[in-house]
Design an enzyme around this catalytic site. Structure first.
Site, PDB file in Angstrom:
ATOM      1  N   GLY A  11      44.727 -41.494  30.610  1.00  0.00           N
ATOM      2  CA  GLY A  11      44.728 -40.684  31.741  1.00  0.00           C
ATOM      3  C   GLY A  11      43.947 -41.460  32.827  1.00  0.00           C
ATOM      4  N   LYS A 193      26.043 -27.918  30.227  1.00  0.00           N
ATOM      5  CA  LYS A 193      26.809 -28.281  31.154  1.00  0.00           C
ATOM      6  C   LYS A 193      27.689 -26.939  31.682  1.00  0.00           C
ATOM      7  CE  LYS A 193      29.336 -31.639  33.706  1.00  0.00           C
ATOM      8  NZ  LYS A 193      30.686 -32.509  33.843  1.00  0.00           N
ATOM      9  N   GLU A 275      41.556 -25.606  34.159  1.00  0.00           N
ATOM     10  CA  GLU A 275      41.068 -25.675  32.964  1.00  0.00           C
ATOM     11  C   GLU A 275      40.327 -24.393  32.362  1.00  0.00           C
ATOM     12  OE1 GLU A 275      38.988 -29.564  33.747  1.00  0.00           O
ATOM     13  OE2 GLU A 275      39.990 -30.000  32.245  1.00  0.00           O
TER      14      GLU A 275
END
Lengths: 313, 313
Positions: A11, A193, A275
């Site tokens: 990617g 995170k 996402e």
């Protein structure tokens, strides 16, 4: 293996193109897997416009099929998680026996997916603190930040500590000029995170506002704080005790940031799939299984699903 | 008092202009309080475009100061709740001793505000099921629906039943062609309407989507249903037991509706202040005081506050 370590980049977009480009510039052997940009990069290489110094790689090893790539010591997965269903057709061709896979992806569950595809590989999770954008074929614009937090995955979710493989990858990244920080407990780091990502990624999309606009409004800031409190409670229920003052540290850090468009906002603006699964749905499910409801986060997730469907027609 | 009953309309917009216009057309003496449209209506009257038959009132009793108005038997408050701070300067001039005030407004708390200003008046709450819009000075466009649910206010929140005053107002409305339904328990009726309003008013604004678009999307529908569940739980905690199947009735009714822009969406598009306080904040506070959290509704409220501030500069 460091001296002769080679890398595969799965990617080659805003994340993979940037970090792969830095590794390549340093002199590592790097192999880039691409799709839409393959012909362009094969012919013209990669261009990195960066606030830390722009550079161009005129010739790179570019591939459009994983089966054409050599097996590599370190395979860096830098796809959007929404494309992770492609990994089963890629990783078995590319990971060297005894090799390492580094997932530079958002949210929860990505290392588990990878480990199930390549059971013998060492899987490392990487949390990128990066503001970068692909602005054209093979053309990456690095705007700000760039550090990576690396931690080794364990299927049981426990802290793996600082392993030799983790150290080797970190040394290679550091050599290439990437600021690296090591996490003894990857699951804890991922939840940490999420405190920021679940608060800001979705809300910037739903309210069409950058982080500084949210920080400046008392209601938006209260919403951000409420979501962060849910994530901290969810993390704790899942066995990852975040510090009491973690939320205030995140708030203070965001106050000091420039106007920022999180990755989900960039995805939305570019018409890419959001996402939602990895950043919202999986953490919400894990917390629910541990007895903690996250209704604010679920409200955002439902809103994102609606907006995402409408955005992509 | 019916034969000679006179009316004051406080706020001659989409709601007050429409219902006041119908009362006036029927032959009741009606006095209209206006602000921006005063000169226009004073000179040219009111125009009602309605799917049930359009009409024009060439000459109406128009006022720009409450102190110029005669005292009336029935004072209809049809301001946006965001303008309710003006009522203390209006109602004491306009309500006849022993008169009635009818609040054709959204959300909770409006009758209490009114009763405190005119302690001797009979206060009636009116829930409008109306799709109407002001499209120009003194020019109302009635698109659909139009029924009013009336219930008498009691300071203790208990059911007042069907009182003579309630019956008189209902008879006058019916005579003017307004479809009326009487509620024995105003507080219960207000919470019932909140089930729909808290789910749809805010979400249509945040997601910029009409009701049919929300109904057609599984995530948006799940969000709507989740908010409705919170409102039902909040109502019960506050002593207003809604039926088990009330949510499904609301969902089914909305499925049969045409594409609909709730009043809050119209307010947002017109740059008007949103009724977050009465439709969200007060119910959320009352439920919280009774021990029930409404985090989904609060998420919507916070988003609306942010969007409202940005929308009005």
């Amino acid at each position: 293996m460091e001296e002769t370590m080679n890398f595969a980049i799965i990617g080659t977009g805003a994340v993979g193109g940037y970090y792969g480009g830095l590794l390549c510039r340093h002199g590592f052997e790097v192999h880039f897997l691409l799709r839409g940009d393959y012909v362009h990069v094969q012919e013209k290489g990669l261009t990195i416009d960066s606030k830390d110094g722009s550079f161009r790689l005129k010739q790179v090893n570019a591939y459009c099929r994983a089966s054409d790539m050599p097996r590599c010591d370190v395979v860096i997965v830098a796809l959007k998680t929404t494309a992770n269903d492609r990994l089963a057709g890629i990783l078995p061709h590319v990971v060297k026996p005894g090799g390492v896979v580094v997932a530079l992806q958002n949210g929860l569950g990505v290392e588990k997916t990878i480990q199930e595809i390549v059971p013998d590989a060492t899987v490392i999770g990487g949390l990128c603190f990066l503001c970068s954008n692909k602005i054209g074929p093979g053309h990456i614009h690095h705007l700000d930040f760039g550090s990576v937090r690396l931690g080794q995955y364990r299927a049981d979710g426990a802290a793996a500590g600082i392993t030799p493989e983790l150290r080797q990858v970190a040394d290679a990244f550091s050599a290439a000029g990437i600021s690296v920080d090591l996490a003894e407990d990857l699951a804890l780091a991922r939840w940490q995170k999420l405190v920021w990502n679940m608060a800001f990624n979705g809300v910037t999309v739903v309210l069409n506002a950058t982080t500084d606009q949210l920080m400046a409004d008392p209601s938006a800031l209260a919403l951000v704080r409420g979501i962060m409190e849910e994530v901290v409670a969810g993390a704790r229920a899942c066995g990852h005790p975040l510090d009491e003052n973690f939320i205030e540290i995140m708030i203070a850090a965001t106050k000091n940031m420039v106007a920022y468009r999180p990755s989900m906002m960039l995805d939305f603006e570019a018409g890419r799939e959001l996402e939602v699964e990895e950043i919202y749905r999986l953490p919400i499910s894990m917390a629910a299984a541990a007895g903690v409801a996250m209704p604010r986060s679920e409200t955002i997730a439902l809103q994102l699903e609606f907006l995402d469907r409408r955005n992509r027609g």
